[in-house]
Write an enzyme that holds these catalytic residues in place. Structure first.
Site, PDB file in Angstrom:
ATOM      1  N   CYS A  39      43.442 -23.356  82.494  1.00 53.30           N
ATOM      2  CA  CYS A  39      43.797 -21.968  82.837  1.00 53.30           C
ATOM      3  C   CYS A  39      44.179 -21.215  81.568  1.00 53.30           C
ATOM      4  CB  CYS A  39      44.937 -21.947  83.842  1.00 53.30           C
ATOM      5  SG  CYS A  39      44.494 -22.641  85.445  1.00 53.30           S
ATOM      6  N   CYS A  81      45.481 -16.871  86.198  1.00 49.90           N
ATOM      7  CA  CYS A  81      46.936 -16.862  86.119  1.00 49.90           C
ATOM      8  C   CYS A  81      47.574 -16.711  87.495  1.00 49.90           C
ATOM      9  CB  CYS A  81      47.399 -15.730  85.204  1.00 49.90           C
ATOM     10  SG  CYS A  81      49.181 -15.546  85.202  1.00 49.90           S
TER      11      CYS A  81
END
Length: 264
Positions: A146, A168
């Site tokens: 991520c 996120c």
């Protein structure tokens, strides 16, 4: 950390409802940036209590090149449990990519050692970059990175860092990510005899999960408190020799924690 609350407010106001890999559903915006001057305090969210132990141990685990949750469990950290296999393995996730990126000719590149050398020998370089987004190994990872790519920048004796986070989870994940990279900047700066500058966070798909809405509204009802300070008690021989007890967060006075489910 008003910037963080402002981001939450923006996602609630402007977010587009989207389906996602986990089947939970999100409100999502695309593209957001926050800048934290690390001279002003350690950017740890105060409108809910963050688990500092997990943040520090996870970063040390990354820095060690580890991709098995055994170390985390030994230190009371369970944040990766949902993605590990029966042996505790996660595949070639962050630690592997940061410390042993595999090349086509069979070599391994230690990206963190490389950037440390660059910061000391060529601090004006525009190539002081670490990437976890290894396209050739994504299918072997339990979870694709991520926080995928970060760059260091030196000016006026201060070390700054910008992170690009492709995906996120604003409520659960982002407070950890901000604090983790701020901690890394402090460690890198100490090793390179620099002061800390800014941590710049840039988000791609920036979202609130549909089952985090009430928790988000509760957090937004709270007034941010003064930022704590980070104390690093010693300077180890290298970036890879820090221990948990080397760090102390002082004057952290957060509001109570807020529980929320993790989307897997």
């Amino acid at each position: 950390m008003k910037q963080y609350l402002d981001l939450m407010t923006r996602v609630l106001a402007e977010g587009t409802p989207k389906a996602d890999r986990t089947g939970t559903g999100t409100l999502s915006i695309f593209g957001h940036q926050m800048r934290f001057n690390l001279q002003d305090g350690f950017p740890l969210v105060t409108t809910k209590r963050c688990h500092i132990r997990s943040i520090i141990h996870e970063l040390l685990w990354f820095l060690n090149g580890d991709t098995n949750i055994k170390y985390l469990h030994e230190n009371g950290v369970t944040i990766w449990d949902e993605w590990a296999d029966e042996n505790g393995d996660l595949g070639p996730v962050y630690g592997k990519q940061w410390r042993a990126w595999g090349t086509a000719d069979g070599r391994q590149i230690d990206q963190l050692k490389t950037v440390l050398e660059q910061l000391k020998s060529d601090p004006d370089s525009r190539r002081i970059i670490v990437s976890a987004w290894n396209v050739g190994e994504l299918d072997k990872m339990a979870l694709a990175p991520c926080h995928a790519f970060f760059q260091f920048y030196v000016a006026d004796g201060k070390l700054s860092c910008q992170l690009y986070q492709r995906s996120c989870d604003v409520f659960l994940g982002l407070p950890f990510n901000i604090a983790s990279y701020a901690l890394l900047v402090h460690m890198m700066a100490q090793q390179c005899d620099l002061e800390v500058g800014d941590f710049v966070w840039t988000g791609g798909d920036t979202h609130l999960y549909s089952n985090h809405m009430e928790q988000t509204k509760l957090q937004l009802s709270r007034e941010p408190r003064s930022l704590p300070k980070l104390v690093i008690k010693r300077k180890p021989a290298s970036l890879f020799d820090y221990k948990f007890d080397d760090f102390e967060i002082v004057d952290y006075d957060p509001h109570p924690g807020i529980k929320a489910p993790v989307a897997i």
